[in-house]
Scaffold this motif. Sequence first.
Motif, mmCIF file in Angstrom:
data_model
loop_
_atom_site.group_PDB
_atom_site.id
_atom_site.type_symbol
_atom_site.label_atom_id
_atom_site.label_comp_id
_atom_site.label_asym_id
_atom_site.label_seq_id
_atom_site.Cartn_x
_atom_site.Cartn_y
_atom_site.Cartn_z
ATOM 1 N N ALA A 1 15.369 -5.587 45.657
ATOM 2 C CA ALA A 1 14.473 -6.680 45.258
ATOM 3 C C ALA A 1 14.896 -7.924 46.012
ATOM 4 O O ALA A 1 16.068 -8.327 45.959
ATOM 5 N N LEU A 2 13.952 -8.510 46.732
ATOM 6 C CA LEU A 2 14.228 -9.716 47.518
ATOM 7 C C LEU A 2 13.782 -10.949 46.748
ATOM 8 O O LEU A 2 12.595 -11.061 46.388
ATOM 9 N N ALA B 1 18.807 -9.035 46.390
ATOM 10 C CA ALA B 1 19.199 -9.877 47.524
ATOM 11 C C ALA B 1 18.576 -11.250 47.336
ATOM 12 O O ALA B 1 17.359 -11.364 47.132
ATOM 13 N N VAL B 2 19.414 -12.270 47.414
ATOM 14 C CA VAL B 2 18.965 -13.620 47.072
ATOM 15 C C VAL B 2 19.275 -14.571 48.222
ATOM 16 O O VAL B 2 20.441 -14.731 48.614
ATOM 17 N N TRP B 3 18.225 -15.156 48.753
ATOM 18 C CA TRP B 3 18.393 -16.204 49.771
ATOM 19 C C TRP B 3 17.871 -17.491 49.164
ATOM 20 O O TRP B 3 16.713 -17.573 48.752
ATOM 21 N N LEU B 4 18.764 -18.469 49.090
ATOM 22 C CA LEU B 4 18.457 -19.695 48.362
ATOM 23 C C LEU B 4 18.133 -20.835 49.308
ATOM 24 O O LEU B 4 18.854 -21.068 50.274
ATOM 25 N N PHE B 5 17.055 -21.546 49.014
ATOM 26 C CA PHE B 5 16.760 -22.770 49.757
ATOM 27 C C PHE B 5 16.066 -23.753 48.827
ATOM 28 O O PHE B 5 14.940 -23.487 48.410
ATOM 29 N N PRO B 6 16.711 -24.851 48.444
ATOM 30 C CA PRO B 6 18.102 -25.216 48.723
ATOM 31 C C PRO B 6 19.057 -24.240 48.018
ATOM 32 O O PRO B 6 18.597 -23.302 47.382
ATOM 33 N N SER B 7 20.350 -24.506 48.138
ATOM 34 C CA SER B 7 21.331 -23.544 47.663
ATOM 35 C C SER B 7 22.230 -24.120 46.566
ATOM 36 O O SER B 7 23.399 -24.402 46.798
ATOM 37 N N PRO B 8 21.699 -24.273 45.351
ATOM 38 C CA PRO B 8 22.528 -24.841 44.286
ATOM 39 C C PRO B 8 23.559 -23.834 43.782
ATOM 40 O O PRO B 8 23.235 -22.659 43.586
ATOM 41 N N THR C 1 12.065 1.434 49.325
ATOM 42 C CA THR C 1 10.996 0.738 48.602
ATOM 43 C C THR C 1 11.549 -0.622 48.211
ATOM 44 O O THR C 1 12.559 -0.716 47.509
ATOM 45 N N VAL C 2 10.900 -1.661 48.715
ATOM 46 C CA VAL C 2 11.432 -3.019 48.573
ATOM 47 C C VAL C 2 10.387 -3.905 47.882
ATOM 48 O O VAL C 2 9.197 -3.846 48.208
ATOM 49 N N LEU C 3 10.850 -4.686 46.924
ATOM 50 C CA LEU C 3 9.986 -5.664 46.254
ATOM 51 C C LEU C 3 10.301 -7.053 46.797
ATOM 52 O O LEU C 3 11.453 -7.488 46.771
ATOM 53 N N GLU C 4 9.283 -7.741 47.279
ATOM 54 C CA GLU C 4 9.442 -9.139 47.711
ATOM 55 C C GLU C 4 8.783 -10.023 46.654
ATOM 56 O O GLU C 4 7.551 -10.037 46.520
ATOM 57 N N VAL C 5 9.600 -10.755 45.930
ATOM 58 C CA VAL C 5 9.085 -11.644 44.874
ATOM 59 C C VAL C 5 8.651 -12.973 45.504
ATOM 60 O O VAL C 5 9.406 -13.578 46.264
ATOM 61 N N GLY C 6 7.433 -13.402 45.198
ATOM 62 C CA GLY C 6 6.958 -14.704 45.689
ATOM 63 C C GLY C 6 6.818 -14.709 47.198
ATOM 64 O O GLY C 6 7.472 -15.496 47.889
#
Length: 162
Positions: free
Chosen positions: A96-97, A127-134, A26-31
Amino acid sequence: MGSSLRCWLANPVKTLRGADIQPGQTVLEVGCGTGFFTIPAAQLIGNQGCLVAMDPLSGYIERVSQKVQAADLENVRVVKRDALDTGLDAASIDVALLFGVIPFPSLPLSRLLPEMHRVLKPEGSLAVWLFPSPAWVPKSILRSGLFTYISKRNGVYNYKRC
Ligand SMILES: C[S@@+](CC[C@H](N)C(=O)[O-])C[C@H]1O[C@@H](n2cnc3c(N)ncnc32)[C@H](O)[C@@H]1O
């Protein structure tokens, strides 16, 4: 950015594999936005799993709902909601993505991280994928004391719930 150009520049499946999501989870995709990650995430999770794709904006919700229907997927719940107050049960989510959503003014980490901590199962991961990546974002996640760092794969930072 057009979806096909974006797919060519950054393959969403490859990025999602960095979060190590598994069939049946069970996965939550935020935004979820326009759903760039939604359909491939649902396909990785499979019919035994469930993806909760969340966004507060009606336009995005309608667009993603249409994409889900067109892809004939039955394992996606598209939810119009603010991720600072998801309304989800405590300890109900495996992963949580946070993909392409932080930093964002309407998603302050001081409120988002406690809500992610609440909805994640004890063994769950963020799990965090950053764009941009500060650089301050990964540091702030650790400083919250709610998550510990596991790995960085395919550009995705993975954290375990404390
Ligand atoms: C830059 S877009 C990224 C969309 C998608 N994740 C992607 O990578 O294509 C940021 C998204 O976060 C959503 N968002 C902003 N504030 C939010 C909140 N408080 N709760 C949930 N989603 C939010 C926006 O509506 C938007 O769809």
